[in-house]
Design an enzyme around this catalytic site. Structure first.
Site, mmCIF file in Angstrom:
data_model
loop_
_atom_site.group_PDB
_atom_site.id
_atom_site.type_symbol
_atom_site.label_atom_id
_atom_site.label_comp_id
_atom_site.label_asym_id
_atom_site.label_seq_id
_atom_site.Cartn_x
_atom_site.Cartn_y
_atom_site.Cartn_z
ATOM 1 N N HIS A 47 -8.334 1.363 -4.060
ATOM 2 C CA HIS A 47 -9.014 0.968 -3.182
ATOM 3 C C HIS A 47 -9.873 2.219 -2.481
ATOM 4 O O HIS A 47 -8.970 3.230 -2.189
ATOM 5 C CB HIS A 47 -8.459 0.541 -1.591
ATOM 6 C CG HIS A 47 -9.180 0.229 -0.657
ATOM 7 N ND1 HIS A 47 -8.363 -0.045 0.994
ATOM 8 C CD2 HIS A 47 -10.455 0.365 -0.155
ATOM 9 C CE1 HIS A 47 -9.516 -0.137 1.752
ATOM 10 N NE2 HIS A 47 -10.794 0.131 1.071
ATOM 11 N N MET A 51 -11.885 4.535 -0.472
ATOM 12 C CA MET A 51 -12.619 4.726 0.821
ATOM 13 C C MET A 51 -13.588 6.205 0.689
ATOM 14 O O MET A 51 -12.903 7.156 1.303
ATOM 15 C CB MET A 51 -11.466 4.699 1.736
ATOM 16 C CG MET A 51 -11.063 3.308 2.135
ATOM 17 S SD MET A 51 -9.490 3.100 3.101
ATOM 18 C CE MET A 51 -8.554 3.286 1.462
ATOM 19 N N HIS A 108 -1.128 -1.263 -4.150
ATOM 20 C CA HIS A 108 -2.370 -0.955 -3.533
ATOM 21 C C HIS A 108 -2.413 0.563 -3.425
ATOM 22 O O HIS A 108 -1.641 0.971 -2.800
ATOM 23 C CB HIS A 108 -2.441 -1.699 -2.369
ATOM 24 C CG HIS A 108 -4.108 -1.683 -1.649
ATOM 25 N ND1 HIS A 108 -5.041 -2.124 -2.126
ATOM 26 C CD2 HIS A 108 -4.284 -0.873 -0.649
ATOM 27 C CE1 HIS A 108 -5.879 -1.852 -1.040
ATOM 28 N NE2 HIS A 108 -5.637 -1.141 -0.291
ATOM 29 N N GLY A 111 -0.560 1.477 9.416
ATOM 30 C CA GLY A 111 0.244 1.229 10.806
ATOM 31 C C GLY A 111 -0.669 0.822 12.165
ATOM 32 O O GLY A 111 -0.433 0.911 13.242
ATOM 33 N N GLY A 113 -8.862 3.901 7.079
ATOM 34 C CA GLY A 113 -8.433 5.348 7.377
ATOM 35 C C GLY A 113 -6.965 5.381 7.622
ATOM 36 O O GLY A 113 -6.389 6.740 7.357
ATOM 37 N N PHE A 114 -6.441 4.631 8.144
ATOM 38 C CA PHE A 114 -4.793 5.005 8.542
ATOM 39 C C PHE A 114 -4.004 3.482 8.075
ATOM 40 O O PHE A 114 -4.763 2.728 8.401
ATOM 41 C CB PHE A 114 -4.685 5.401 9.878
ATOM 42 C CG PHE A 114 -5.614 6.510 10.068
ATOM 43 C CD1 PHE A 114 -7.036 6.393 10.569
ATOM 44 C CD2 PHE A 114 -4.972 7.843 9.833
ATOM 45 C CE1 PHE A 114 -7.676 7.580 10.838
ATOM 46 C CE2 PHE A 114 -5.831 9.036 10.171
ATOM 47 C CZ PHE A 114 -7.114 8.719 10.493
ATOM 48 N N ASP A 151 -6.510 -6.718 3.892
ATOM 49 C CA ASP A 151 -5.883 -5.283 4.207
ATOM 50 C C ASP A 151 -6.043 -4.560 5.424
ATOM 51 O O ASP A 151 -7.141 -4.497 5.853
ATOM 52 C CB ASP A 151 -6.698 -4.455 3.181
ATOM 53 C CG ASP A 151 -6.339 -3.112 2.962
ATOM 54 O OD1 ASP A 151 -6.865 -2.313 2.085
ATOM 55 O OD2 ASP A 151 -5.048 -2.852 3.470
ATOM 56 N N GLY A 152 -4.683 -4.520 5.835
ATOM 57 C CA GLY A 152 -4.674 -3.802 7.331
ATOM 58 C C GLY A 152 -4.182 -4.533 8.236
ATOM 59 O O GLY A 152 -4.510 -5.550 8.921
ATOM 60 N N GLY A 153 -2.860 -4.134 8.792
ATOM 61 C CA GLY A 153 -1.955 -4.815 9.864
ATOM 62 C C GLY A 153 -1.165 -5.999 9.273
ATOM 63 O O GLY A 153 -1.172 -6.782 10.303
ATOM 64 N N MET A 168 -8.777 8.161 -0.028
ATOM 65 C CA MET A 168 -9.599 8.402 1.179
ATOM 66 C C MET A 168 -10.038 9.818 1.007
ATOM 67 O O MET A 168 -9.339 10.913 0.511
ATOM 68 C CB MET A 168 -8.522 8.502 2.304
ATOM 69 C CG MET A 168 -8.241 6.960 2.606
ATOM 70 S SD MET A 168 -6.923 7.034 4.283
ATOM 71 C CE MET A 168 -6.620 5.286 4.115
ATOM 72 N N ASP A 213 -4.723 3.404 -1.866
ATOM 73 C CA ASP A 213 -5.515 4.055 -0.949
ATOM 74 C C ASP A 213 -6.247 5.369 -0.921
ATOM 75 O O ASP A 213 -5.503 6.353 -0.759
ATOM 76 C CB ASP A 213 -5.076 3.697 0.459
ATOM 77 C CG ASP A 213 -5.133 2.290 0.922
ATOM 78 O OD1 ASP A 213 -3.765 1.973 1.580
ATOM 79 O OD2 ASP A 213 -6.035 1.646 0.691
ATOM 80 N N SER A 220 0.902 -1.274 0.118
ATOM 81 C CA SER A 220 0.015 -0.139 0.050
ATOM 82 C C SER A 220 0.992 1.194 -0.104
ATOM 83 O O SER A 220 1.711 1.337 0.865
ATOM 84 C CB SER A 220 -0.766 0.047 1.291
ATOM 85 O OG SER A 220 -1.475 1.273 1.279
ATOM 86 N N GLY A 249 1.153 -2.131 4.048
ATOM 87 C CA GLY A 249 1.900 -0.784 3.818
ATOM 88 C C GLY A 249 3.102 -0.733 4.753
ATOM 89 O O GLY A 249 4.311 -0.859 4.120
ATOM 90 N N SER A 250 2.856 -0.425 6.153
ATOM 91 C CA SER A 250 3.887 -0.223 6.768
ATOM 92 C C SER A 250 4.931 -1.571 7.266
ATOM 93 O O SER A 250 6.139 -1.254 7.312
ATOM 94 C CB SER A 250 3.412 -0.085 8.469
ATOM 95 O OG SER A 250 2.225 -0.705 8.824
ATOM 96 N N MET A 278 -11.369 -5.864 5.304
ATOM 97 C CA MET A 278 -10.590 -5.093 6.062
ATOM 98 C C MET A 278 -10.268 -5.641 7.579
ATOM 99 O O MET A 278 -11.182 -6.153 8.152
ATOM 100 C CB MET A 278 -11.099 -3.767 6.267
ATOM 101 C CG MET A 278 -11.579 -2.918 4.956
ATOM 102 S SD MET A 278 -9.960 -2.476 4.144
ATOM 103 C CE MET A 278 -9.143 -1.512 5.328
HETATM 104 C C1 DX5 Z 1 -6.333 1.634 5.475
HETATM 105 C C2 DX5 Z 1 -5.747 1.032 4.154
HETATM 106 C C3 DX5 Z 1 -4.822 -0.085 4.131
HETATM 107 C C4 DX5 Z 1 -3.560 0.528 4.749
HETATM 108 C C5 DX5 Z 1 -2.683 -0.752 5.047
HETATM 109 O O1 DX5 Z 1 -7.600 2.292 5.465
HETATM 110 O O2 DX5 Z 1 -7.042 0.497 3.389
HETATM 111 O O3 DX5 Z 1 -4.419 -0.375 2.728
HETATM 112 O O4 DX5 Z 1 -2.790 1.679 4.189
HETATM 113 O O5 DX5 Z 1 -1.624 -0.115 5.941
HETATM 114 P P1 DX5 Z 1 -0.865 -1.196 7.005
HETATM 115 O O6 DX5 Z 1 -0.338 -2.518 6.217
HETATM 116 O O7 DX5 Z 1 0.328 -0.501 7.498
HETATM 117 O O8 DX5 Z 1 -1.929 -1.392 7.988
HETATM 118 ZN ZN ZN Z 2 -6.397 -0.413 1.441
#
Ligand code: DX5
Ligand code: ZN
Length: 245
Positions: free
Chosen positions: A68, A70, A35, A147, A144-145, A175-177, A39, A37, A10, A197-198, A139
């Site tokens: 993606h 959002m 990916h 990390g 929204g964020f 997707d997420g964490g 927003m 994102d 991401s 992402g992170s 998800m």
């Molecule tokens: C959150 C995003 C994710 C996020 C993933 O709303 O849809 O794609 O950026 O980032 P990590 O992998 O750091 O959770």
């Molecule tokens: Zn995403």
């Protein structure tokens, strides 16, 4: 359908001051998809970037843009993202009242259609649109964020959606964490496409990105091997005895 493992970094976690370079770096580092994102500060409490940024970064790589959205409402913007270079366009089931219409519109634009479910949304939300889908995005954080911490509660949902998909040619994305530490559980639950992402944009070099991507991929592939097979005694191969010393 169980496709090969796809790793989709991401770019929300990338250095926005060098976005094109960062995308080229993860392309070289082995990313399968990119990916993106999007927003809007309305559907989610954060603002990232829009179709013009997708258009600007499109020349940075030939890899799939996994966009993606959002955002809400989403229908008025689908064409802009399709023209900007999105390959997969994923909308949230929670973004409006007419998910079936949005998915039809994405396919009418010649793009792959995806739906994303927030952690509190049950899998029943996609029951009547399965045949409109190329991808389901579960998800594992509240959107929204980047990390944030992975929500273990979603593993059961991933398993149930995997069963709903059956033999349909639909990718199951998470997707997420997602990290190298939970990628095996995510794949074992049935996911074949992992967003990170992170966990990817740790460090600054292509080599570090490549190591991060490879670690997630290896863990995911290990998660797919049935336990009994992993512990099975490996059959002797011709010439093995010569090597055992
Ligand atoms: C959150 C995003 C994710 C996020 C993933 O709303 O849809 O794609 O950026 O980032 P990590 O992998 O750091 O959770
Ligand atoms: Zn995403």
């Amino acid at each position: 359908m169980t496709g090969e493992i796809i790793i989709a970094p991401s770019i929300l976690a990338a250095d926005f001051a060098r976005l094109g370079e960062e995308i080229a770096a993860i392309d070289t580092a082995g990313a399968d998809w990119i990916h993106c994102d999007v927003m809007d500060g309305h559907f989610v409490p954060n603002i990232s970037f829009g179709a013009d940024v997708i258009k600007a970064i499109r020349p940075s790589t030939r890899k799939m843009f996994d966009v993606h959205l959002m955002i809400a409402p989403v229908d008025p913007y689908l064409e802009a993202f399709a023209k900007a270079g999105a390959d997969v366009i994923t909308v949230h089931a929670e973004a409006g009242a007419h998910l079936d219409r949005s998915l039809q519109a994405i396919r009418a634009l010649g793009k792959k259609a995806g739906v994303s479910l927030c952690p509190s949304t049950p899998e029943s939300a996609i029951e009547y649109v399965l045949d409109r889908l190329d991808l389901v995005l579960v998800m594992t954080v509240n959107p929204g964020f980047g990390g944030q911490s992975f929500l273990q509660s979603q593993l059961a949902k991933i398993e149930r959606i995997k069963a709903m998909i059956g033999d349909r040619p639909i990718r199951l994305e998470v997707d997420g964490g997602v990290t190298r530490d939970n990628a095996a559980a995510v794949a074992a639950a049935g996911a074949d496409t992992l967003v990170a992402g992170s966990a990817v944009f740790r460090g600054k070099s292509v080599a570090e990105y490549a190591a991060n991507i490879a670690a997630i991929r290896t863990a995911a592939e290990r998660g797919r091997v049935p336990k009994r097979q992993e512990n099975a005694v490996q059959p002797m191969r011709l010439g093995d005895s010569a090597r055992i010393r």
